[in-house]
Design a protein around this motif. Structure first.
Motif, mmCIF file in Angstrom:
data_model
loop_
_atom_site.group_PDB
_atom_site.id
_atom_site.type_symbol
_atom_site.label_atom_id
_atom_site.label_comp_id
_atom_site.label_asym_id
_atom_site.label_seq_id
_atom_site.Cartn_x
_atom_site.Cartn_y
_atom_site.Cartn_z
ATOM 1 N N LEU A 187 24.951 26.867 40.304
ATOM 2 C CA LEU A 187 24.020 25.848 40.777
ATOM 3 C C LEU A 187 22.741 25.909 39.952
ATOM 4 O O LEU A 187 22.126 26.967 39.832
ATOM 5 C CB LEU A 187 23.689 26.062 42.257
ATOM 6 C CG LEU A 187 22.576 25.201 42.852
ATOM 7 C CD1 LEU A 187 22.908 23.716 42.767
ATOM 8 C CD2 LEU A 187 22.288 25.611 44.287
ATOM 9 N N LEU A 233 27.125 22.625 39.343
ATOM 10 C CA LEU A 233 26.422 21.696 40.234
ATOM 11 C C LEU A 233 24.957 21.613 39.840
ATOM 12 O O LEU A 233 24.332 22.624 39.510
ATOM 13 C CB LEU A 233 26.533 22.143 41.695
ATOM 14 C CG LEU A 233 27.931 22.194 42.293
ATOM 15 C CD1 LEU A 233 27.852 22.583 43.767
ATOM 16 C CD2 LEU A 233 28.670 20.884 42.120
ATOM 17 N N PHE A 269 24.765 18.270 43.365
ATOM 18 C CA PHE A 269 24.823 19.279 44.412
ATOM 19 C C PHE A 269 24.610 18.678 45.796
ATOM 20 O O PHE A 269 23.790 17.796 45.986
ATOM 21 C CB PHE A 269 23.737 20.333 44.181
ATOM 22 C CG PHE A 269 23.481 21.211 45.374
ATOM 23 C CD1 PHE A 269 24.340 22.256 45.668
ATOM 24 C CD2 PHE A 269 22.403 20.979 46.207
ATOM 25 C CE1 PHE A 269 24.115 23.061 46.775
ATOM 26 C CE2 PHE A 269 22.163 21.780 47.314
ATOM 27 C CZ PHE A 269 23.027 22.817 47.601
#
Length: 169
Positions: free
Chosen positions: A74, A109, A57
């Motif tokens: 994420l 991510l 990320f």
């Protein structure tokens, strides 16, 4: 009976040698303390994370992916975070959830907060949390869907169902 200074010295050295030898023999050597490689292969400008299918990320990468209209999940965790490990093992790295991510074409991510990265800390705080685990599904044009601290496969599937179907040409 008192020993001479020379005998005391010899026994002290012998004791140190036995301790050092035992430590060398029985304690594991960690070879992971090598300097990090400066050149890492990237795929479409994304650096692969430690787990297959996941990428490292950065706010810039997330912004780029969102501008391209991609859905992004994420996962920010840390090596010392028990809840992070539970979420990964029971949900995020489960084969059926990996298949669901692929079905919905979600870019995955990973942020590593083990050493309390200030960029990640700022991102987490902007996202309304104070720490890890921090898991969010970013769907283009929609409000981010934040997962609870401990979440289930059903929680992820419910979030994924919010992704609008792809337009066919």
């Amino acid at each position: 009976m008192e020993h001479s200074k020379a005998v005391q010295f010899i026994f002290s050295i012998l004791a140190i040698a036995v301790i050092a030898g035992a430590a060398y023999t029985y304690l594991p050597l960690k070879e992971k303390h090598q300097a990090p490689k400066t050149e890492v292969a990237t795929i479409d400008g994304m650096t692969p994370a430690d787990y297959p299918g996941w990428y490292v990320f950065s706010p810039e990468l997330l912004d780029k992916l969102q501008k391209e209209g991609k859905t992004v999940f994420l996962d920010v965790g840390a090596a010392w975070c028990t809840n992070c490990k539970v979420n990964e093992k029971k949900v995020l790295h489960a084969k059926d959830i990996e298949a669901d991510f692929a079905k919905y074409e979600v870019v995955l991510l990973k942020g590593d907060f083990t050493r309390e990265d200030p960029v990640l800390k700022d991102w987490i705080q902007k996202g309304g949390s104070i720490g890890v685990p921090f898991n969010v599904l970013y769907i283009p044009g929609q409000k981010p869907i934040k997962m609870p601290e401990l979440f289930s496969k059903d929680d992820v599937r419910k979030a994924l169902q919010q992704i609008p179907p792809k337009e066919t040409k």
